[in-house]
Design an enzyme around this catalytic site. Structure first.
Site, PDB file in Angstrom:
ATOM      1  N   CYS A  97       0.713  -1.311   0.201  1.00  0.00           N
ATOM      2  CA  CYS A  97       0.032   0.283   0.001  1.00  0.00           C
ATOM      3  C   CYS A  97       0.995   1.326   0.031  1.00  0.00           C
ATOM      4  O   CYS A  97       0.335   2.093  -0.254  1.00  0.00           O
ATOM      5  CB  CYS A  97      -1.360  -0.364   0.815  1.00  0.00           C
ATOM      6  N   HIS A 383      -9.501   1.914  -1.700  1.00  0.00           N
ATOM      7  CA  HIS A 383      -8.478   2.114  -1.854  1.00  0.00           C
ATOM      8  C   HIS A 383      -7.348   1.117  -2.532  1.00  0.00           C
ATOM      9  O   HIS A 383      -7.311  -0.194  -2.461  1.00  0.00           O
ATOM     10  CB  HIS A 383      -8.058   1.733  -0.157  1.00  0.00           C
ATOM     11  N   CYS A 414       0.028   3.310   6.373  1.00  0.00           N
ATOM     12  CA  CYS A 414       0.651   1.584   6.698  1.00  0.00           C
ATOM     13  C   CYS A 414       0.514   0.902   5.137  1.00  0.00           C
ATOM     14  O   CYS A 414      -0.075   0.805   4.587  1.00  0.00           O
ATOM     15  CB  CYS A 414       0.306   1.371   7.660  1.00  0.00           C
TER      16      CYS A 414
END
Length: 428
Positions: A97, A383, A414
């Site tokens: 990510c 996301h 994160c």
């Protein structure tokens, strides 16, 4: 200066960004590849900033987390499919990510060192078109058949194939070291930090509310380019409220009493792509482009989420920003109170709240919620793993520029594998 002496680092400008609206998986972008989405975002940037000329951009840096074998050279193939000059070098990066932000940092470092004058960075991901692997047993049989030296030996190997071998290996949303999904890891951290359901739902509702307000006031007109019939993020629920979210059933942490994490306070599987234009001040000035902000510092960190203090919450899978940000602040001499905006990637509402609690525990102080994710974040936008970092960089830079006065913003992301990436953007 000797040719061997290191050059003095230059300031790196965030000139602008372009992304396609993010869509829920198996929706409008179900048949769109990583390359197609990334090309659409890149072409939006090229058109907006006149980058179609020969040698207009020094490099393109991008990546994806869920990649087919055809995506092995994703960034370069995207350049060749786009309106950017085909002679523009490109390479892939990947840090789960954190990919989009790491792409920005990688490109910015080259600009800072004078190796290039401008670059585009970004990322894309499609949960709809996730790669399906060949069953490993079948793969071994096929390799045995390929190595066979005679037709008989080849047939003997292929005769081993059974119906069960035809079942593909489907990607699992689980950490290889633990077998737990990211949501299950986040549930462990939520319990460790005592994060309540009510606090999570309030944060999620605020994300939707703020994203909707940003769209309504036209904030995203310079950042989002329509794609496949979408002009806004599909996951956005303008009417979301804590009361409505409270009606949803928990989906993570069900093996313990009082689970708190639901589909409403967790990010959905998402498809999308985002890009950011970076440059030296000289390059921007020569083209009459005013920088939105400048990337001034960055930091990465990792935690031992396998054998560290996971139960205590210190080393949860998504807690690396609790270490990256304090180190970044110590190195820059800044405090949380020095930031006008704080952008924390909302993988889960519980993870944002645990990160805030960890910063407070480490003596960094509290974050004014009026400065946190003021234009909404991942809970509302969705996301697409590798696209999120570029989305946040462009959004934060635009927020700083909108104020038309000096300001500073903090980014905290994160990532799977127990990693975290942080950065500081400034506007003088």
């Amino acid at each position: 200066m000797s040719p061997l002496e290191p050059p003095q680092a230059r300031r790196v400008a965030i000139v602008g960004g372009a992304r396609i609206p993010f869509a829920r998986s198996d929706g409008p972008y179900a048949t769109a590849s990583n390359q197609e989405m990334l090309t659409a975002a890149l072409d939006g940037l090229v058109e907006r900033y006149g980058l179609a000329g020969s040698g207009a951009v020094g490099e393109f840096v991008a990546g994806a987390v869920l990649k087919h074998s055809r995506d092995f050279n994703l960034a370069r193939e995207t350049v060749l499919a786009s309106r950017l000059d085909a002679r523009t070098p490109a390479h892939d990066v990947q840090q789960a990510c954190g990919t989009g932000l790491q792409a920005v940092i990688t490109a910015a470092n080259k600009i800072a060192l004078g190796q290039i004058e401008s670059a585009v960075a970004g990322g894309a991901d499609t949960a709809s078109d996730a790669p399906l692997g060949v069953n490993d047993a079948l793969r071994r049989i096929l390799l045995e058949a390929r190595r066979a030296r005679t037709a008989g030996a080849r047939l003997k190997a292929l005769a081993k194939i059974r119906p069960a071998h035809l079942v593909p290996d489907i990607p699992r949303n689980a950490e290889p070291r633990t077998g737990l999904s990211m949501g299950e890891h986040a549930a462990v951290t939520a319990r460790a930090w005592g994060i309540t359901r009510e606090a999570q739902d309030e944060l999620a509702a605020a994300s939707h509310r703020r994203l909707a307000a940003a769209y309504e006031r036209g904030f995203f007109e310079g950042l989002v380019v329509p794609f496949r019939g979408l002009a806004r993020d599909q996951n956005l629920r303008p009417d979301s409220t804590p009361e409505k979210l409270a009606a949803l059933r928990p989906v993570f942490g069900l093996d313990h009493p009082g689970p708190t994490m639901t589909a409403g306070n967790s990010t959905p599987l998402t498809d999308g792509a985002a890009t950011v234009l970076l440059a030296s001040e000289e390059w921007a000035a020569a083209r009459g482009l005013e920088p939105l902000a400048f990337l001034s510092a960055c930091e990465t960190a990792a935690v031992d989420f396998v054998s560290g203090d996971v139960a205590g919450g210190e080393d949860g899978l998504l807690m690396a920003p609790a270490y990256a940000v304090p180190r970044l602040l110590e190195r820059t001499g800044l405090a949380l109170a020095d930031f006008d905006f704080v952008e924390i990637h909302e993988a889960f509402a519980s993870q944002v709240l645990a990160t805030l609690a960890a910063w407070e525990k480490r003596g960094l102080g509290t974050v004014d919620r009026a400065r946190l994710n003021v234009a909404g974040s991942s809970l509302a936008t969705g996301h697409p793993f590798a696209a999120t970092g570029a989305r946040i960089v462009a959004t934060l830079a635009a927020l700083l520029a909108e104020r038309e006065r000096p300001g500073r913003g903090l980014i905290s992301i994160c990532a799977a594998g127990g990693q975290g990436v942080a950065a500081v953007l400034e506007r003088a």
